[in-house]
Design an enzyme around this catalytic site. Sequence first.
Site, PDB file in Angstrom:
ATOM      1  N   HIS A  83      32.034  41.835  34.389  1.00 58.52           N
ATOM      2  CA  HIS A  83      32.489  41.976  32.996  1.00 58.52           C
ATOM      3  C   HIS A  83      34.008  41.886  33.004  1.00 58.52           C
ATOM      4  O   HIS A  83      34.565  40.880  33.408  1.00 58.52           O
ATOM      5  CB  HIS A  83      31.928  43.299  32.454  1.00 58.52           C
ATOM      6  CG  HIS A  83      32.106  43.522  30.994  1.00 58.52           C
ATOM      7  ND1 HIS A  83      32.469  42.538  30.112  1.00 58.52           N
ATOM      8  CD2 HIS A  83      31.972  44.664  30.230  1.00 58.52           C
ATOM      9  CE1 HIS A  83      32.544  43.031  28.894  1.00 58.52           C
ATOM     10  NE2 HIS A  83      32.259  44.323  28.933  1.00 58.52           N
ATOM     11  N   ASP A 120      38.612  35.070  31.075  1.00 60.19           N
ATOM     12  CA  ASP A 120      39.197  35.754  32.225  1.00 60.19           C
ATOM     13  C   ASP A 120      39.823  34.814  33.244  1.00 60.19           C
ATOM     14  O   ASP A 120      40.601  35.250  34.086  1.00 60.19           O
ATOM     15  CB  ASP A 120      38.131  36.604  32.927  1.00 60.19           C
ATOM     16  CG  ASP A 120      37.876  37.881  32.159  1.00 60.19           C
ATOM     17  OD1 ASP A 120      38.827  38.363  31.528  1.00 60.19           O
ATOM     18  OD2 ASP A 120      36.748  38.364  32.180  1.00 60.19           O
ATOM     19  N   HIS A 177      29.372  32.240  31.226  1.00 60.75           N
ATOM     20  CA  HIS A 177      29.320  33.329  30.252  1.00 60.75           C
ATOM     21  C   HIS A 177      27.900  33.473  29.751  1.00 60.75           C
ATOM     22  O   HIS A 177      27.204  32.471  29.575  1.00 60.75           O
ATOM     23  CB  HIS A 177      30.258  33.028  29.073  1.00 60.75           C
ATOM     24  CG  HIS A 177      30.603  34.245  28.280  1.00 60.75           C
ATOM     25  ND1 HIS A 177      29.786  34.737  27.301  1.00 60.75           N
ATOM     26  CD2 HIS A 177      31.669  35.073  28.351  1.00 60.75           C
ATOM     27  CE1 HIS A 177      30.339  35.822  26.804  1.00 60.75           C
ATOM     28  NE2 HIS A 177      31.478  36.056  27.411  1.00 60.75           N
TER      29      HIS A 177
HETATM   30  N1  ACO Z   1      29.808  30.236  39.612  1.00 55.47           N
HETATM   31  C1  ACO Z   1      28.778  29.526  40.151  1.00 55.47           C
HETATM   32  N2  ACO Z   1      27.535  29.506  39.654  1.00 55.47           N
HETATM   33  C2  ACO Z   1      27.325  30.247  38.543  1.00 55.47           C
HETATM   34  C3  ACO Z   1      28.337  30.992  37.923  1.00 55.47           C
HETATM   35  C4  ACO Z   1      29.625  30.968  38.493  1.00 55.47           C
HETATM   36  N3  ACO Z   1      30.645  31.647  37.940  1.00 55.47           N
HETATM   37  N4  ACO Z   1      27.843  31.635  36.829  1.00 55.47           N
HETATM   38  C5  ACO Z   1      26.539  31.293  36.770  1.00 55.47           C
HETATM   39  N5  ACO Z   1      26.235  30.449  37.797  1.00 55.47           N
HETATM   40  C6  ACO Z   1      24.951  29.780  38.036  1.00 55.47           C
HETATM   41  C7  ACO Z   1      23.893  30.768  38.494  1.00 55.47           C
HETATM   42  O1  ACO Z   1      23.865  30.877  39.897  1.00 55.47           O
HETATM   43  C8  ACO Z   1      22.640  30.103  37.945  1.00 55.47           C
HETATM   44  O2  ACO Z   1      22.339  29.001  38.754  1.00 55.47           O
HETATM   45  P1  ACO Z   1      20.797  28.578  39.025  1.00 55.47           P
HETATM   46  O3  ACO Z   1      20.260  28.203  37.678  1.00 55.47           O
HETATM   47  O4  ACO Z   1      20.883  27.463  39.986  1.00 55.47           O
HETATM   48  O5  ACO Z   1      20.135  29.805  39.569  1.00 55.47           O
HETATM   49  C9  ACO Z   1      23.095  29.529  36.601  1.00 55.47           C
HETATM   50  O6  ACO Z   1      24.497  29.276  36.777  1.00 55.47           O
HETATM   51  C10 ACO Z   1      22.875  30.463  35.427  1.00 55.47           C
HETATM   52  O7  ACO Z   1      23.561  31.694  35.685  1.00 55.47           O
HETATM   53  P2  ACO Z   1      23.083  33.121  35.220  1.00 55.47           P
HETATM   54  O8  ACO Z   1      23.429  34.113  36.302  1.00 55.47           O
HETATM   55  O9  ACO Z   1      21.667  33.069  34.734  1.00 55.47           O
HETATM   56  O10 ACO Z   1      24.000  33.371  33.963  1.00 55.47           O
HETATM   57  P3  ACO Z   1      24.216  34.754  33.231  1.00 55.47           P
HETATM   58  O11 ACO Z   1      24.308  34.450  31.786  1.00 55.47           O
HETATM   59  O12 ACO Z   1      23.214  35.780  33.653  1.00 55.47           O
HETATM   60  O13 ACO Z   1      25.614  35.250  33.819  1.00 55.47           O
HETATM   61  C11 ACO Z   1      27.902  35.691  34.066  1.00 55.47           C
HETATM   62  C12 ACO Z   1      26.812  35.201  33.122  1.00 55.47           C
HETATM   63  C13 ACO Z   1      27.580  37.112  34.581  1.00 55.47           C
HETATM   64  C14 ACO Z   1      29.216  35.778  33.278  1.00 55.47           C
HETATM   65  C15 ACO Z   1      28.020  34.683  35.239  1.00 55.47           C
HETATM   66  O14 ACO Z   1      28.319  33.386  34.749  1.00 55.47           O
HETATM   67  C16 ACO Z   1      29.080  35.109  36.254  1.00 55.47           C
HETATM   68  O15 ACO Z   1      28.792  35.941  37.112  1.00 55.47           O
HETATM   69  N6  ACO Z   1      30.342  34.551  36.168  1.00 55.47           N
HETATM   70  C17 ACO Z   1      31.387  34.952  37.060  1.00 55.47           C
HETATM   71  C18 ACO Z   1      31.956  36.288  36.643  1.00 55.47           C
HETATM   72  C19 ACO Z   1      32.804  36.183  35.391  1.00 55.47           C
HETATM   73  O16 ACO Z   1      33.672  35.313  35.277  1.00 55.47           O
HETATM   74  N7  ACO Z   1      32.569  37.128  34.447  1.00 55.47           N
HETATM   75  C20 ACO Z   1      33.345  37.203  33.222  1.00 55.47           C
HETATM   76  C21 ACO Z   1      32.477  37.031  32.032  1.00 55.47           C
HETATM   77  S1  ACO Z   1      33.495  37.040  30.591  1.00 55.47           S
HETATM   78  C22 ACO Z   1      33.719  38.670  30.251  1.00 55.47           C
HETATM   79  O17 ACO Z   1      33.000  39.556  30.609  1.00 55.47           O
HETATM   80  C23 ACO Z   1      34.933  38.986  29.470  1.00 55.47           C
END
Ligand code: ACO
Length: 455
Positions: free
Chosen positions: A283, A378, A322
């Site tokens: 987050h 971010d 996101h």
């Molecule tokens: N890097 C690489 N792969 C990713 C990333 C990433 N940053 N984010 C998602 N993916 C991939 C997942 O591995 C998944 O791949 P798959 O379909 O092959 O299994 C696919 O994309 C879908 O991802 P989910 O985890 O289902 O997406 P979710 O909506 O649950 O997660 C989240 C969102 C937590 C923000 C995620 O994208 C992440 O962890 N990002 C990095 C952390 C980050 O930047 N957080 C800030 C969010 S903004 C905020 O809170 C202000």
Amino acid sequence: MSKTESNAAGATSALEIRDTRTGTSYSVPIMPPATEGDTAIRAMDLRQIKQKPDEFGLMTYDPAFMNTASCKSAITFIDGDKGILRYRGYPIEQLAEKASFLETAWLLRNGELPTQTEYDDWKHQITYHTYVHENIKTFLQGFRYDAHPMSMLCSSVAALSSFYPDAKNIEDPAERHISIVRLLAKLPTLAAFCFRHVKGLPFIYPDNDLGYVENFLSMVARMSEPKYEGNPAFVKALEVLFILHADHEKNCSTNAVRAIGSSHVDPFSAVAGGIAALYGPLHGGANEAVLHMIKEIGDKKNIPAFIESVKAGKGKLMGFGHRVYKSYDPRARIVKKLADDVFKVVGIDKDLEIALELERIALSDEYFISRKLYPNVDFYTGLIYRSMAFPTDFFTVLFAVARTAGWLAQWEEMLLDKEQKIARPRQIYTGYGERAYESTISHGGRGGGKDAVRK
Ligand code: ACO
């Protein structure tokens, strides 16, 4: 909801459900579309779907609330597919360009932009509640020199609740108002005190002649100069960043604040819970994680190998992706422009070059494109904070100061919503059925605890 034979709700639209276990059909009313067309069914309407009369009834199973609306809300609108973010109907782009943070905080809470008189009064109240009780300083002195500022902020906001016992009178509009003013006013002071504690510097008291953002920077950075004057580019950047971070609908920390607040605890305790949720790297902690990732990459030549490891599932590209935005995060667009303005003042360094190259590659790589992984807010905020010389572990604190405005607006909306009750989800129990207790250890002095109370 009723069985098909009699649709008692008389709804204009309904969902026809047929339970193949019993052959019974049900008609579930579809709620009238909200302003932006969102529709839902009431989860409680599913409860009547059961095989036997004494069964609990059907629930929805939705880990991580991927498709569950827990409330109706008029504060923030997001369209993740189109990349739209609006506070009370106003596009974030217009607020970022024209509004001030305190004006935005008023808007979030009250639903309308303030009149001049309302704004002057609001600003005056927040300015004159910036001081914290001197005992808070003693409290902060108890932390180790290397304590994470988010841990300190979370604890000190929770501690504030003990200084304002009347804040628990959450039914009283006057008490709610003063608590909201106090939290908005004191968050920058506490955040700055956490910063100074880690640095081993004396605390700087608020300067009520300064605006909200400049006063915060003064408490963070002022040394022996009699009057602090912030770099206008930094003051402007922080004001915009605060506006962009002020609210974001039902994100993890806002959900935490609403859930904690639903127990009718005081808002200081609820906001402390929001800070705890924001601390996590998935987050608000992501901007900090972006900088750690860049440090780990170390050099532009290591980027291709790093991208390959991400694609192989060995970690994430922090600052990308996101839960809601499946196109460009509208805030990221504004922040990228802001970053350009700040970098014009401070110049571009090695870390920034790595970040820009990461962004370029990720935006053209099939892995990220097919998963709709765009830079989120971010990705760039960390870079701006860093160029303003904020330490990495302080980034999320800046986020928390701004998000307090949204948490409080959402907390009050939740309290005034007649449909809300204490937040208490259901579960699907997967553990053992009933079994008899048979001890596998020696209890020795079971019952000997009496010594502890009767000397
Ligand atoms: N890097 C690489 N792969 C990713 C990333 C990433 N940053 N984010 C998602 N993916 C991939 C997942 O591995 C998944 O791949 P798959 O379909 O092959 O299994 C696919 O994309 C879908 O991802 P989910 O985890 O289902 O997406 P979710 O909506 O649950 O997660 C989240 C969102 C937590 C923000 C995620 O994208 C992440 O962890 N990002 C990095 C952390 C980050 O930047 N957080 C800030 C969010 S903004 C905020 O809170 C202000």
